[in-house]
Design a protein around this motif. Sequence first.
Motif, mmCIF file in Angstrom:
data_model
loop_
_atom_site.group_PDB
_atom_site.id
_atom_site.type_symbol
_atom_site.label_atom_id
_atom_site.label_comp_id
_atom_site.label_asym_id
_atom_site.label_seq_id
_atom_site.Cartn_x
_atom_site.Cartn_y
_atom_site.Cartn_z
ATOM 1 N N THR A 75 31.254 -19.148 -8.821
ATOM 2 C CA THR A 75 32.592 -18.731 -8.407
ATOM 3 C C THR A 75 32.524 -17.315 -7.842
ATOM 4 O O THR A 75 31.612 -16.548 -8.152
ATOM 5 C CB THR A 75 33.580 -18.746 -9.591
ATOM 6 O OG1 THR A 75 33.110 -17.855 -10.616
ATOM 7 C CG2 THR A 75 33.727 -20.139 -10.160
ATOM 8 N N ARG A 88 34.765 -18.439 3.286
ATOM 9 C CA ARG A 88 34.589 -19.657 4.083
ATOM 10 C C ARG A 88 33.101 -20.007 4.208
ATOM 11 O O ARG A 88 32.705 -21.167 4.058
ATOM 12 C CB ARG A 88 35.214 -19.472 5.460
ATOM 13 C CG ARG A 88 35.162 -20.722 6.340
ATOM 14 C CD ARG A 88 35.653 -20.414 7.739
ATOM 15 N NE ARG A 88 37.060 -20.070 7.776
ATOM 16 C CZ ARG A 88 38.048 -20.944 7.888
ATOM 17 N NH1 ARG A 88 37.763 -22.256 7.977
ATOM 18 N NH2 ARG A 88 39.302 -20.554 7.930
ATOM 19 N N HIS A 91 31.597 -21.294 0.905
ATOM 20 C CA HIS A 91 32.027 -22.665 0.667
ATOM 21 C C HIS A 91 31.273 -23.634 1.575
ATOM 22 O O HIS A 91 30.797 -24.688 1.116
ATOM 23 C CB HIS A 91 33.533 -22.776 0.913
ATOM 24 C CG HIS A 91 34.064 -24.178 0.881
ATOM 25 N ND1 HIS A 91 34.105 -24.931 -0.268
ATOM 26 C CD2 HIS A 91 34.569 -24.962 1.865
ATOM 27 C CE1 HIS A 91 34.618 -26.119 0.004
ATOM 28 N NE2 HIS A 91 34.906 -26.169 1.292
ATOM 29 N N THR A 97 31.949 -23.088 -5.891
ATOM 30 C CA THR A 97 32.807 -24.219 -6.250
ATOM 31 C C THR A 97 34.269 -23.809 -6.335
ATOM 32 O O THR A 97 35.161 -24.643 -6.202
ATOM 33 C CB THR A 97 32.343 -24.804 -7.593
ATOM 34 O OG1 THR A 97 30.983 -25.220 -7.465
ATOM 35 C CG2 THR A 97 33.190 -25.978 -8.031
ATOM 36 N N MET A 127 41.462 -20.563 1.741
ATOM 37 C CA MET A 127 41.122 -21.502 0.680
ATOM 38 C C MET A 127 41.958 -22.774 0.765
ATOM 39 O O MET A 127 41.449 -23.884 0.574
ATOM 40 C CB MET A 127 41.296 -20.841 -0.684
ATOM 41 C CG MET A 127 40.288 -19.725 -0.943
ATOM 42 S SD MET A 127 40.655 -18.813 -2.460
ATOM 43 C CE MET A 127 40.521 -20.130 -3.669
ATOM 44 N N LEU A 132 39.217 -25.180 -1.025
ATOM 45 C CA LEU A 132 38.473 -24.505 -2.091
ATOM 46 C C LEU A 132 39.423 -24.142 -3.224
ATOM 47 O O LEU A 132 40.410 -23.441 -3.008
ATOM 48 C CB LEU A 132 37.806 -23.239 -1.538
ATOM 49 C CG LEU A 132 36.936 -22.444 -2.504
ATOM 50 C CD1 LEU A 132 35.760 -23.272 -3.012
ATOM 51 C CD2 LEU A 132 36.436 -21.163 -1.827
#
Length: 347
Positions: A75, A88, A91, A97, A127, A132
């Motif tokens: 994280t 971005r 991810h 995650t 997100m 995400l």
Amino acid sequence: MTQRLTLRRPDDWHLHLRDGAMLEGVLPETARHFARAIVMPNLVPPVVTGDDARAYRDRILAALPDGMDFTPLMTLYLTETTDPADVRAAHADGLVTAVKLYPAGATTNSASGVRDLGRVRGVLETMAEIGLPLCIHGEVTTPEVDIFDREQVFLETVLDPLRRDLPDLKVTLEHITTSHGIDYVADAPGDIAGTITTHHLMINRNHMLVGGIRPHYYCLPVAKRSTHQLALRRAATSGNPRFFLGTDSAPHVDAAKETACGCAGVFSATNTLSCLAHVFEEEDALDRLEGFASLHGPARYGLAPNTATITLEKRGTPVPVPAKIETGAGPVTVFDPGHPLHWHVIA
């Protein structure tokens, strides 16, 4: 009466591993039973960028003992200077995650957290666009709000307005401690779920305060009234897929807990599965334990359930839980549920 229970291997959707000698000492306690865990980013300094997350993941994997199978799910710590492009990219690379929102000052190592949600609007919009999840420590930190009311006020003044403003944002309200949080997650429209800890299912504020202060029960969010504990139990054992396990297992050395201004955190990685089986048996819901511990979380995060299994057996003799875990950083006291546990993990 059920005496043996086989589950898909569980995952922990909220875990603190710390770093260095503490990481090396506590990681085996999680990896022994759990296949994956969402690892919290509140180190000093925090895990803010994709590069930070990659380096921390490498340190976790380097600390994993030979023969143990465990995947850390990384994280990012949301700050008011977080770069949406970095989020971005992390991810897209499959590196992270989720992103974690700490209101500044809410808990351990949260000084770098968010004071003004307007300053992270660009990150949150990104997100929502890419799907995400945002994991949230759901408490306000304004001094005029009583510590036992911080979660309820957060729901009303922060979370609900945020979700109305960004309805596509995927939110996980972590370590719910109140019936208000349970009701909100169960009934709110949109993409929301919530984690529940082991210790909040087993204790309430009386356990922490009656007959003397018990520092190893002190955590944030703090344990609430027994009525809230019962609401957590009903939600965890309900089969509702919006609720799943996030232990919030948070190690501190005893010297940092047993002091005039002790740290917040309960270390429950060692005996969580035995505790959960105890709770679910008390609630006549052993058939729903696999959903809570092994199925709902992966579904939430778009992952397949683990194929490996784990078996628990109820025995007349109690589980031999150690009082402490010795680490290179110092001793860490294991969560004491206050009574013997009889569900042994046997395979």
